[in-house]
Structure formats: structure tokens, C-alpha cells
Design a protein around this motif. Structure first.
Motif, mmCIF file in Angstrom:
data_model
loop_
_atom_site.group_PDB
_atom_site.id
_atom_site.type_symbol
_atom_site.label_atom_id
_atom_site.label_comp_id
_atom_site.label_asym_id
_atom_site.label_seq_id
_atom_site.Cartn_x
_atom_site.Cartn_y
_atom_site.Cartn_z
ATOM 1 N N GLU A 69 137.342 53.136 -50.865
ATOM 2 C CA GLU A 69 136.572 52.404 -51.878
ATOM 3 C C GLU A 69 137.022 52.732 -53.309
ATOM 4 O O GLU A 69 136.252 53.250 -54.124
ATOM 5 N N GLY A 70 138.287 52.457 -53.600
ATOM 6 C CA GLY A 70 138.790 52.660 -54.943
ATOM 7 C C GLY A 70 139.124 54.094 -55.272
ATOM 8 O O GLY A 70 139.387 54.435 -56.428
ATOM 9 N N GLN A 71 139.105 54.982 -54.284
ATOM 10 C CA GLN A 71 139.434 56.394 -54.478
ATOM 11 C C GLN A 71 140.444 56.821 -53.426
ATOM 12 O O GLN A 71 140.573 56.206 -52.363
ATOM 13 N N VAL A 72 141.140 57.916 -53.749
ATOM 14 C CA VAL A 72 142.094 58.502 -52.812
ATOM 15 C C VAL A 72 141.610 59.907 -52.468
ATOM 16 O O VAL A 72 141.321 60.704 -53.375
ATOM 17 N N GLU A 73 141.520 60.183 -51.173
ATOM 18 C CA GLU A 73 141.092 61.505 -50.721
ATOM 19 C C GLU A 73 142.254 62.193 -50.028
ATOM 20 O O GLU A 73 142.820 61.665 -49.066
ATOM 21 N N ILE A 74 142.622 63.369 -50.546
ATOM 22 C CA ILE A 74 143.727 64.156 -49.986
ATOM 23 C C ILE A 74 143.159 65.490 -49.527
ATOM 24 O O ILE A 74 142.491 66.190 -50.312
ATOM 25 N N SER A 75 143.377 65.855 -48.267
ATOM 26 C CA SER A 75 142.813 67.099 -47.742
ATOM 27 C C SER A 75 143.913 67.969 -47.146
ATOM 28 O O SER A 75 144.868 67.471 -46.549
ATOM 29 N N PHE A 76 143.774 69.294 -47.360
ATOM 30 C CA PHE A 76 144.682 70.304 -46.815
ATOM 31 C C PHE A 76 143.842 71.279 -46.016
ATOM 32 O O PHE A 76 142.902 71.876 -46.548
ATOM 33 N N LYS A 77 144.154 71.487 -44.747
ATOM 34 C CA LYS A 77 143.389 72.411 -43.897
ATOM 35 C C LYS A 77 144.337 73.393 -43.235
ATOM 36 O O LYS A 77 145.349 72.989 -42.657
ATOM 37 N N ASN A 78 143.985 74.694 -43.346
ATOM 38 C CA ASN A 78 144.779 75.732 -42.688
ATOM 39 C C ASN A 78 143.873 76.885 -42.293
ATOM 40 O O ASN A 78 142.738 76.995 -42.776
ATOM 41 N N VAL A 79 144.354 77.760 -41.421
ATOM 42 C CA VAL A 79 143.620 78.949 -40.975
ATOM 43 C C VAL A 79 144.155 80.145 -41.757
ATOM 44 O O VAL A 79 145.350 80.439 -41.726
ATOM 45 N N SER A 80 143.243 80.841 -42.464
ATOM 46 C CA SER A 80 143.658 81.950 -43.326
ATOM 47 C C SER A 80 143.934 83.204 -42.501
ATOM 48 O O SER A 80 143.246 83.509 -41.532
ATOM 49 N N LEU A 107 136.412 73.105 -52.302
ATOM 50 C CA LEU A 107 136.821 74.025 -51.239
ATOM 51 C C LEU A 107 135.720 74.089 -50.198
ATOM 52 O O LEU A 107 134.536 74.015 -50.517
ATOM 53 N N ASP A 108 136.113 74.269 -48.953
ATOM 54 C CA ASP A 108 135.154 74.433 -47.866
ATOM 55 C C ASP A 108 135.689 75.506 -46.929
ATOM 56 O O ASP A 108 136.868 75.488 -46.559
ATOM 57 N N ILE A 109 134.816 76.457 -46.586
ATOM 58 C CA ILE A 109 135.209 77.569 -45.712
ATOM 59 C C ILE A 109 134.299 77.581 -44.498
ATOM 60 O O ILE A 109 133.079 77.563 -44.626
ATOM 61 N N ASP A 110 134.879 77.598 -43.322
ATOM 62 C CA ASP A 110 134.129 77.726 -42.075
ATOM 63 C C ASP A 110 134.779 78.838 -41.257
ATOM 64 O O ASP A 110 135.735 78.618 -40.529
ATOM 65 N N GLY A 111 134.257 80.072 -41.449
ATOM 66 C CA GLY A 111 134.915 81.225 -40.832
ATOM 67 C C GLY A 111 136.250 81.462 -41.520
ATOM 68 O O GLY A 111 136.306 81.727 -42.717
ATOM 69 N N ASP A 112 137.354 81.357 -40.768
ATOM 70 C CA ASP A 112 138.696 81.521 -41.345
ATOM 71 C C ASP A 112 139.367 80.180 -41.642
ATOM 72 O O ASP A 112 140.513 80.146 -42.102
ATOM 73 N N LEU A 113 138.670 79.070 -41.367
ATOM 74 C CA LEU A 113 139.227 77.747 -41.667
ATOM 75 C C LEU A 113 139.048 77.459 -43.152
ATOM 76 O O LEU A 113 137.934 77.501 -43.669
ATOM 77 N N PHE A 114 140.150 77.181 -43.833
ATOM 78 C CA PHE A 114 140.156 76.938 -45.279
ATOM 79 C C PHE A 114 140.541 75.477 -45.513
ATOM 80 O O PHE A 114 141.568 75.005 -45.010
ATOM 81 N N LYS A 115 139.707 74.754 -46.264
ATOM 82 C CA LYS A 115 139.941 73.327 -46.487
ATOM 83 C C LYS A 115 139.839 73.028 -47.979
ATOM 84 O O LYS A 115 138.895 73.451 -48.645
ATOM 85 N N VAL A 116 140.843 72.287 -48.504
ATOM 86 C CA VAL A 116 140.844 71.813 -49.888
ATOM 87 C C VAL A 116 140.812 70.291 -49.850
ATOM 88 O O VAL A 116 141.619 69.663 -49.157
ATOM 89 N N THR A 117 139.853 69.699 -50.571
ATOM 90 C CA THR A 117 139.716 68.244 -50.614
ATOM 91 C C THR A 117 139.825 67.776 -52.058
ATOM 92 O O THR A 117 139.064 68.233 -52.917
#
Length: 743
Positions: A670-681, A728-738
């Protein structure tokens, strides 16, 4: 005249019959379960008596062993040893517990320079630890302690059992008992048989009551002093058999039980006669009430003045006489139960209660007959109630209070503080002058009391309330001045002091927020200086160290080249740190310009990953890309956004767990761009996400990895300049940048 007195006598006699009959009926419900038994021996009270005797016989006759016998029968099992050993946990837990008990006391003694006490506490602690350690090393050590505990329990058992001996002796004087153990010649009795058998003895006695009892070994254990079943289990022989016998009540005038028996028989007769008489009196009173006609002339005399009273006053008088009747009857019944034991004390009181109850009953009957016709119509009740004193007084009181409140609100809310103060002082001064009227003429005293009630008391109450509010505000300002925040001031009303309290609450919240912000700023400043110093000093120290090594003579060409390579790498590392620091400072101050253009974000992201192609291949990470085949364009500064991707990809390679997957997604929404990076720290992440945006903050808290710690801070600043969001979103060791950018 004769008819009038006859009517009064009928009313009084009728009231007496009702009162007496009511006491008889209530006596039936109060003591019927006690005195409607066959005889005393069928009452709960007597059953409790011989049950208690059986308990005492179990304790003193059937369990007739000595203290030495009980101690000799003590058995210490392995279960007992383990229970004692692990009673307070395992060995480390118990040692830690003992150390915790003595540590603060020892430190306190040392701090007060009292070494003697400290040494004594240390010795006491060490002895306890030694004893606990011995518990886990030696069963015999524990066995001795458990045996001592059980011997102490034996001592307590005999001491507690002895406390019941006086009761046992008293019961033995009132009852006879004879028990035999089947299969043996063991006899337990308090009867002096002489040469007679028990049957011959019993045939010669005049017996009032007897009951059979039987006991097994389990009864001897459980029907004894409670809490000592283990002692009894070990001491009472397992060979003991079935014990059977009788508990007997002989006819002996000196026996307490015989006296209770005779007393109960007398009370039972009197109570039954009294209850029957009460029912007869109640029925007779009802019959007289239905047949008597002469009371109408007496009621007419009462009605002439009674009807003049307001209906609420009549209801109050009716409730008072009803309550008087109830209290008199209750007192009569309570004293009636004690009359048999203390006739001289309670006889006169019974007569007074009966007379008073009859008098109040008569008044209640008369008032009930007079007021009953007026209570049949609800409309009549409402009309009469509105004419009553309570209704009128309550209405006037509400009106008066409303007028006082309105007047005081107008005086205090529509005037300045000075005017309010002078008004109050003027009113109080006027009340003081008005007091002089009392000396002019006594009639003015009542007028002055009314003046005080209407004006003086409300003024004083308002002043007291305002002084209380002022004192609370004063205490709160003192707390604030001392640096104590505490709870907010209670806000009620709309006075000037209330406004002041609200302002103080607002100021307190501002001070609290300022203190929190200042504390956070100081913490961040300290961490920033520490991190900057560490990150700059590390490469600089390496440069200096290897430069010193180059100055030494005899350095080989191979070592010189290696040293120069390290100096070159550390110099570039230092330049990167300084460049990043300057860049984040420029962004924080707003001295940076964006050169926006229409950029294909998919291509820009792929180019960024191409820069790290070698490092990606060297790593053990598995990258999964979810990018569309068609371009996704947005108006952005391509160079700055490339820097964001570069920082995020570099962090993924440095801080991801080996042999884990990395997911990169880019979608349009909807007129925006969402870029996400997910990795395990590979490092444990803090729950506070905002800390990762702080400058010089790294996922590697030991700071052994390459990097400036400014990557996320720079990336977020660039995205903020583009009016986008980086979350940023953290779920345990899962690291996510949106990252979300407007197209």
C-alpha cells in the motif's frame, strides 16, 4: 368505672398470658433437646462423662508402663535416620543455611571491633557445620541424636499424661469399672471385690446405670495422649488381646454423677410442666383475645391522645415496646435456666422480668390495635408520614445543609483568598460578640446555640478541612524539597488549595521525569565515553606497539612486513571508527543532506550483498532471499540507503550463529516498501531492544569483534531522515530488523 378497670385487667391478664406462654414456647426450643430425654444417662452430657472415663482408663490402666520401659522400647529405623539427616535439605544446603545465619552477625561483630564475640560466633558456626557434616558421614552419629529426640518425646508424653491424673482420680470416684483381657487373667478395675466374683458383687449393688465397653490394641494406641502414637506402638505389647468390660454408676448419694442424676430428674419435671403450662397459657391468651369485647372502651381512652401523635412517633414507640418485650423474655429464659442452681439469686429477677415483659407486651398490643387500621392503606401511610416529625425534620435539615453549602461555596469560590479570610474572621468575630447576648437575657442562650449550630460549626469544619489540606500540601513540599517523590496529593473539591495541590502534583511529575531523563543521560554519557575510549584505544595501542617493534634493530624483513600489515589494518580500523563517529554526530545534529532519486531497492539490496560475496561464501550461513523479479522503486538517497544495507549485512555476518539460516524479504504494501532481515544471534540478546540503538552498543558485550558499535545507530538515523521506520524485534535468539519506507 367498673367496666374501665375490668378492661384494663383483661388487657394486663392477656399480656401476662402471652408473655408467659411465649417464654414457655421459647424454653421448649432452647432446652427441649436437653430435657426431653428418658433420663440423665441418655443425655449428651453424661455420654461425654463416661466417654472421658474410658479415655482415662485407656491411658492409666491399659497403658500402665514405666518411663524406662518406653525408653527401652525405642527403635531407630533407617527411615528415621534419613528423615533427620535430610530434614533441612542436603549437606550443601544446610551448610549454606548455617553460613547465612552467622555471616551478618560475624561481620557486625568485626565491624564493631568486638573480636571476642566474632570468635565465639565463628566457633559456634563451625561446631554446627561439623555436626551437620557428621550427620552425613555416620549413621551412628544420627542414630544417637534421633534416640535422644525420642527419649525427650517419652519425657513429654509422661509429663502430659500426668496432667490428666487428677481428672482420672475424680472420675474413678464417681464411676466403677471392671475389664478383663480375654485369654489371660489380666483384670483392670477400681472395685474392691475381696473374695467375691464380679457377678456376686454386682448382684449386691444398687446400680443406676451400666454400659459395656471393649478395646483392641489399636484403641489403646489411638485413644491415648494424642501425638505419641509411635511411643505407644513400640511400648504396648503386640500380644495384648481383646479387652472387654463394663462402666457402672452405683447408687451413692455422695457421688457427683448421682447428684447430677437427681438434679436432672428434678429439672426435667419442672421444665416439662413449665413448657406445657406455657403452651396452655398461650392458647388461653389467644382465646381470651378473640372473646373479650370490653377492651374497646379502654382503647377509646388511649386513642384520644395516641392519634394526636405523628405516625412516625407512634411507629418508634411501637418498636421500643416490642424491643422491651423481646429483651425481657430473653432475659427471663436465660435466668430461668440458672434458677434451679441459684434460686435465691435469680428468683427475684425472674419475677421482675416477667412483670416487665407483661407490661411491655400490654403496651405493644394496645399500640398494635391502634395503629393497625392506619397501616392498611399505603396512600394513608404516605400522607401520615409526610406529616410526621422525622420527614419534616429531615427535609428542613437537608434544606439547611444545602443553603449552608451554597452560601459557603459562593463565599469561597467567587472571592479572592484575602476576601475569604476576612469574611471568615468577620463571621467568627460576630459569633463572639453574639455570645454577649447570653448575659443580657437567658432566653438568648437558645438563640445563640442555634446560631452556633447553623453558622459556627460549619465554619469551623470548613476551616479544619482547609487547614488539613494546607498541612498535607506543606508536608508534600517538604518531601519534594528533601528529594522524596512519594504518592500524589489527593485531589478533591475546587478550592484554591485544591488547585495548588494539582499544580504541585504536576511539578512533581515534571521533576520526576527530569530526574529520570538526567539519570539516563548520565548513564548513556558514561557508557559512550567508556565505549569510545575502548574502541579507539584498542587499534591505537596496536599501532604504537608495532611501531616500537619496528624501531628495534635486527628486525627481519618478514617480521617488518607483518608489523606494517598490522599497522596498516589497525590504521584503517581507526579511520573507520573516526569516520563513523563523525557521521553519527552529523546525523544527530541534523547537519546532513539527502540527495533523493528514484532508486530500484531490489537492485540496491542485491548490490549490497554482492559487496559481501566473499565473506558470505567463507561463512557457514545459509542466506534465503525472498525478492520479487520486478523492480520496486522508491524516492530515496541511494548512497545513504546502501550504507544502511551495508551495516545490517555486516552485522548479520559478524553476529549470526554458525550454520544457521538468514532470511531477507522485500515486499510492497500500500504505497510502502517493507524490507526485513532475520537471523539467529550467536550472543545472548538483552530484552531491552532500545539499548541496541545506543551508540557503540554491540551484540558482543566483550567487544572482541570488529566494528564500531555505531551501525544500528547510523542505520536508524538514515531511515528517520527518510521519514521511515526501522524496528527491531527479539524472540529469544531470533533477531529481526524491519525497515518500512514510503515509495
Amino acid at each position: 368505672m367498673g367496666t374501665k378497670w375490668k378492661s384494663r385487667i383483661i388487657i394486663l391478664f392477656f399480656a401476662f398470658l402471652l408473655t408467659f406462654g411465649t417464654t414457655g414456647v421459647l424454653t421448649f426450643f432452647a432446652v427441649g433437646s436437653t430435657y426431653f430425654n428418658k433420663d440423665y444417662f441418655h443425655t449428651h452430657s453424661f455420654q461425654t462423662e463416661y466417654t472421658n472415663l474410658a479415655w482415662y482408663i485407656t491411658m492409666f490402666e491399659f497403658s500402665d508402663f514405666t518411663k524406662e520401659d518406653a525408653k527401652a522400647a525405642i527403635i531407630v529405623t533407617d527411615e528415621d535416620i534419613n528423615e533427620h539427616r535430610y530434614r533441612y535439605g542436603d549437606l550443601p544446603e544446610q551448610i549454606n543455611n548455617i553460613n547465612g545465619q552467622y555471616e551478618s552477625r560475624i561481620q557486625e561483630a568485626i565491624s564493631s571491633q568486638n573480636q571476642e564475640i566474632a570468635d565465639a560466633l565463628i566457633t559456634e558456626r563451625d561446631n554446627k557445620i561439623e555436626d551437620i557434616t557428621a550427620n552425613f558421614n555416620s549413621d551412628e552419629h544420627v542414630r544417637a541424636k534421633v534416640k535422644k529426640e525420642k527419649e525427650q518425646a517419652v519425657e513429654r508424653y509422661f509429663k502430659e499424661r500426668e496432667s490428666y491424673r487428677s481428672d482420672y482420680v475424680r472420675y474413678s470416684q464417681d464411676f466403677l469399672y471392671y475389664f478383663e483381657e480375654k485369654g489371660t487373667e489380666n483384670v483392670f478395675t477400681n472395685i474392691n471385690l475381696g473374695n467375691d466374683s464380679i457377678e456376686s458383687y454386682m448382684s449386691k449393688q444398687d446400680i443406676l446405670f451400666k454400659t459395656n465397653f471393649s478395646f483392641l490394641r489399636e484403641n489403646l494406641i489411638h485413644n491415648n495422649v494424642h501425638g505419641y502414637e509411635e511411643i505407644l506402638e513400640n511400648t504396648i505389647p503386640e500380644t495384648i488381646g481383646f479387652i472387654e468390660g463394663e462402666i457402672i454408676v452405683p447408687k451413692s448419694t455422695s457421688s457427683r454423677v448421682y447428684q447430677n442424676y437427681e438434679n436432672y430428674k428434678m429439672k426435667q419435671s419442672v421444665v416439662i410442666v413449665y413448657i406445657v403450662a406455657g403452651f396452655i397459657a398461650l392458647l388461653l391468651g389467644i382465646f381470651i383475645a378473640r372473646k373479650a369485647k370490653a377492651t374497646e372502651s379502654e382503647l377509646a381512652w388511649w386513642r384520644t391522645w395516641y392519634s394526636k401523635l405523628p405516625i412516625d412517633s407512634r411507629i418508634v414507640f411501637l418498636l421500643l415496646t416490642t424491643f422491651g418485650t423481646f429483651i425481657s423474655i430473653v432475659l427471663y429464659i436465660n435466668q430461668f435456666l440458672y434458677f434451679f442452681d441459684y434460686p435465691q439469686t435469680y428468683g427475684f429477677e425472674l419475677i421482675i422480668c416477667l412483670i416487665a415483659g407483661s407490661f411491655f407486651m400490654a403496651l405493644t398490643i394496645i399500640q398494635g390495635k391502634l395503629i393497625a387500621p392506619e397501616l392498611k392503606s399505603r396512600k394513608n401511610i404516605e400522607e401520615q408520614w409526610q406529616k410526621g416529625m422525622i420527614y419534616k425534620t429531615w427535609g428542613e435539615l437537608k434544606k439547611l445543609v444545602k443553603n449552608i453549602i451554597e452560601s459557603l461555596n459562593e463565599a469561597f469560590l467567587n472571592r479572592s483568598t484575602g476576601t475569604q479570610l476576612f469574611v471568615v474572621l468577620g463571621i467568627l468575630f460576630g459569633l463572639g460578640l453574639a455570645a454577649s447576648m447570653v448575659f443580657v437575657h437567658p432566653v438568648f442562650f437558645l438563640f445563640y446555640l442555634v446560631l452556633l449550630a447553623v453558622i459556627g460549626i460549619p465554619i469551623v469544619m470548613i476551616l479544619v478541612r482547609r487547614v488539613g489540606e494546607f498541612n498535607r500540601i506543606y508536608e508534600k513540599t517538604n518531601e519534594l524539597a528533601a528529594g522524596k517523590m512519594g504518592p500524589n496529593l489527593d485531589i478533591s473539591g475546587s478550592s484554591i488549595l485544591t488547585s495548588l495541590a494539582e499544580n504541585i502534583n504536576v511539578l512533581k511529575q515534571g521533576v520526576k521525569a527530569s530526574q529520570n531523563a538526567q539519570a539516563k543521560s548520565e548513564r548513556l554519557k558514561t557508557e559512550l565515553i567508556t565505549n569510545v575510549s575502548h574502541d579507539l584505544r584498542t587499534p591505537l595501542t596496536s599501532i604504537i606497539s608495532y611501531a616500537e617493534l619496528l624501531k628495534k634493530e635486527g628486525v627481519s624483513d618478514e617480521d617488518r612486513n607483518a608489523y606494517l600489515e598490522i599497522i596498516d589494518r589497525k590504521s584503517k580500523r581507526l579511520k573507520l571508527l573516526i569516520d563513523d563517529l563523525f557521521e553519527v554526530s552529523k546525523m544527530a545534529s541534523g547537519n546532513i543532506e539527502l540527495h533523493k532519486d528514484n532508486v530500484d531497492l531490489v537492485q540496491l539490496l542485491q548490490q549490497s550483498f554482492a559487496e559481501y560475496d566473499d565473506k558470505i561464501k567463507e561463512s557457514t550461513l545459509l542466506f534465503r532471499f525472498n525478492t520479487p523479479e520486478k523492480p520496486i522503486n522508491a524516492t530515496v538517497d541511494g548512497q545513504k540507503l546502501w550504507r544502511v544495507f551495508d551495516n545490517l549485512i555486516g552485522n548479520i555476518i559478524k553476529y549470526s550463529l554458525e550454520n544457521s539460516r538468514v532470511y531477507i524479504n522485500i515486499v510492497e504494501k500500500e504505497g510502502q516498501v517493507e524490507i526485513s532481515f532475520k537471523n539467529v544471534s550467536k550472543y545472548e540478546l538483552s530484552n531491552n531492544i532500545n539499548e541496541l540503538f545506543e551508540r557503540f552498543k554491540r551484540g558482543d558485550e566483550s567487544r572482541n569483534t570488529e566494528g564500531s558499535g555505531l551501525g544500528l545507530a547510523i542505520a536508524k538515523s538514515i531511515i528517520d531522515l527518510h521519514e521511515g521506520t526501522l524496528e527491531l524485534d527479539i524472540d529469544g535468539d531470533l533477531f529481526k530488523v524491519t525497515i518500512v519506507l514510503n515509495q
